[in-house]
Design an enzyme around this catalytic site. Structure first.
Site: not given
Ligand SMILES: Cc1cc2nc3c(=O)[nH]c(=O)nc-3n(C[C@H](O)[C@H](O)[C@H](O)COP(=O)(O)OP(=O)(O)OC[C@H]3O[C@@H](n4cnc5c(N)ncnc54)[C@H](O)[C@@H]3O)c2cc1C
Length: 477
Positions: A310, A49, A172, A401
């Site tokens: 999200r 963004h 965890v 593809c």
């Molecule tokens: C539909 C959608 C569209 C989006 N579009 C955008 C966009 O275009 N641009 C943008 O900037 N943001 C976007 N976002 C937001 C963005 O995708 C997220 O902010 C980002 O991916 C978050 O990353 P994360 O690492 O916090 O979460 P995650 O990728 O979910 O990572 C968290 C990790 O923690 C692990 N975990 C959980 N519990 C445990 C445990 N007990 N032990 C070990 N591991 C654990 C999970 O397995 C996971 O891999 C979008 C989100 C959605 C849902």
């Protein structure tokens, strides 16, 4: 004893791991899935963004612009798919124009570069396939698109090259708070660390509860996305946004890095942290809306669909910082624009850790680069022939593809793929029109031989997501 344990290998955990790997710090990443990036990180819109959508009063509004500016350098070092294609917020009527003006002012105050109002004539000239009923648009040239999974893979590969330890298949389950830090219990082992970073995405509140913290909640908000046939490539050149709503930036038209157009996401609150199903209602909502903005887009062009969750916190903002439990730091509530903000979040978390007493002494030998995948299908004929001379496996097409070669499947495995999705998201095999109808068994065959597994041990994304069972039953969940 590690200095820092990162719980969660999404784009946030991987960004922090890479940032910490610049320093003489012992870091471990604990990820519950078979590979990193398999949570929300691989199920989003893939947009970097520009930063004008979010209010400067919020943490997410403050970190997004800094995050955006870091992507050129990151892309040149880590070679993931990223392009600044620009974004248009379109006005469907005169009543939308004050909203565009507000976004422009908000963006300019935050330092978003190049924001410009376009009148109807300019909009029609630049994007002739959009509805001629649209009256104006706000152009943000610094917005971009990214392959988010490639970004996460490259971040962790580079972090591991620089000494970070990655433990996948390591949920965890329990955390003991001990005198000098924490002990993390996974099904395989117990791991001790001085600091704990809670990067658990939609499970971050559950992880905080493991150390007795109950001060925030995560409420998943589901977004469904629809990927369209590549023959629509070029229909729009920029990201197309409607005027935003309080809970969402709205349903978008997204020309992805690889040229496929994607539409979505929806925004539905849900109690189910595992619900990534798509629905008839979701599809209807997306296509009814999008066809008003770009009439040539219809549901019939869909080649696949997915949903992501999200991690919306009760404060509706990122929750980042130290807690009442010394050494336990939340990096939670990372909803959109979390992908964009990830590099800025990583810098910010290092700053927090320093404030909490972690000594960050730079390494003299930090390696900045990872090579990135070969991408045979995007090369000119001479470059392709050169690759084939060097390695004849480039002459064997596995995915028709997307024109993915056997050499690229091996390259994906060399760089960490352990599942079919690991191969797909590293090489694009299975991402095209037939969605793996042709290449799935070929990828399984290569994966089985390389990992010394039998066919029924190969999974789509780890756990029990087998493609075939020993009895020959097709499961494909
Ligand atoms: C539909 C959608 C569209 C989006 N579009 C955008 C966009 O275009 N641009 C943008 O900037 N943001 C976007 N976002 C937001 C963005 O995708 C997220 O902010 C980002 O991916 C978050 O990353 P994360 O690492 O916090 O979460 P995650 O990728 O979910 O990572 C968290 C990790 O923690 C692990 N975990 C959980 N519990 C445990 C445990 N007990 N032990 C070990 N591991 C654990 C999970 O397995 C996971 O891999 C979008 C989100 C959605 C849902």
């Amino acid at each position: 004893m590690y200095d820092v344990a990162i719980i969660g290998g999404g784009v946030i955990g991987c960004s922090i791991a890479r940032e910490l790997s610049r320093y003489q710090v012992r870091t471990v990443v604990l990820e519950k899935y078979a590979e990193v990036g398999f949570g929300t990180t691989k199920t989003n819109s893939g947009i970097i963004h520009a930063g004008h959508h979010s209010s400067p009063d919020t943490l997410k509004g403050q970190l997004v612009v800094r995050g955006n500016t870091l992507f050129d350098q990151l892309c040149s070092e880590l070679n993931f798919g990223f392009a600044r294609i620009g974004e248009l917020v379109v006005a469907q009527g005169e009543e939308d124009i004050p909203v565009l003006e507000h976004l422009k002012k908000q963006g300019e105050n935050k330092g978003v570069p190049g924001l410009e109002m376009w009148d109807q004539k300019r909009l029609q000239r630049e994007e002739p396939n959009l509805s001629h009923k649209l009256v104006a648009a706000l152009h943000a040239p610094s917005a971009g698109v990214i392959n988010p999974y490639e970004f996460a893979f490259a971040l962790i590969e580079n972090a591991v090259d620089n000494g970070v330890e990655l433990k996948v298949d390591s949920p965890v389950l329990k955390i003991d708070v001990v005198k000098d830090g924490f002990v993390f219990h996974t099904p395989h082992e117990q791991i001790a660390s001085r600091f704990a970073l809670n990067c658990g995405g939609i499970f971050a509140d559950k992880i905080a509860q493991m150390v007795g913290l109950n001060d925030f909640t995560i409420n998943p908000r589901k977004g469904e996305e629809y990927m369209l046939d590549k023959r629509l490539m070029g229909l729009v050149r920029r990201l197309i946004f409607p005027v935003p709503k309080p809970t969402t930036k709205g349903i978008l038209i997204i020309p992805t890095f690889n040229g496929t157009i994607m539409v979505g996401p929806t925004a539905e609150d849900t109690d189910d942290r595992y619900d990534v199903t798509t629905s008839y209602d979701g599809a209807k909502q997306v296509f009814d809306f999008v066809s008003n903005i770009c009439p040539s887009i219809t549901e019939r062009e869909t080649i696949t669909e997915f949903a992501g969750l999200r991690a919306v916190s009760n404060t509706n903002d990122f929750i980042m910082g130290p807690t009442n439990i010394k050494g336990f730091i939340n990096v939670a509530g990372i909803q959109s624009p979390g992908l964009t903000s990830a590099p800025a979040i990583a810098e910010y978390v290092c700053y927090i850790l320093k404030g909490e007493g972690l000594v960050l002494k730079p390494k003299g030998n930090f390696k900045h680069h990872v090579p990135g995948p070969p991408r045979f299908g995007t090369l000119g004929i001479e470059e392709q022939q050169k690759l084939i001379k060097e390695n004849p496996l480039f002459a064997k097409i596995v995915c028709r593809c997307e024109l993915v070669t056997e050499a690229e499947i091996h390259n994906a495995i060399d760089h960490g793929a352990r599942t079919l999705d690991g191969i797909k998201f590293r090489s694009r095999a299975g991402m095209g029109r037939c969605q793996g109808g042709f290449c799935t068994t070929r990828c399984m065959d290569i994966l089985a031989k390389r990992l010394g597994l039998s066919f029924h041990e190969i999974t789509k994304r780890g756990g029990d997501s087998w493609i075939v069972t020993e009895m020959g039953k097709v499961k494909n969940r």
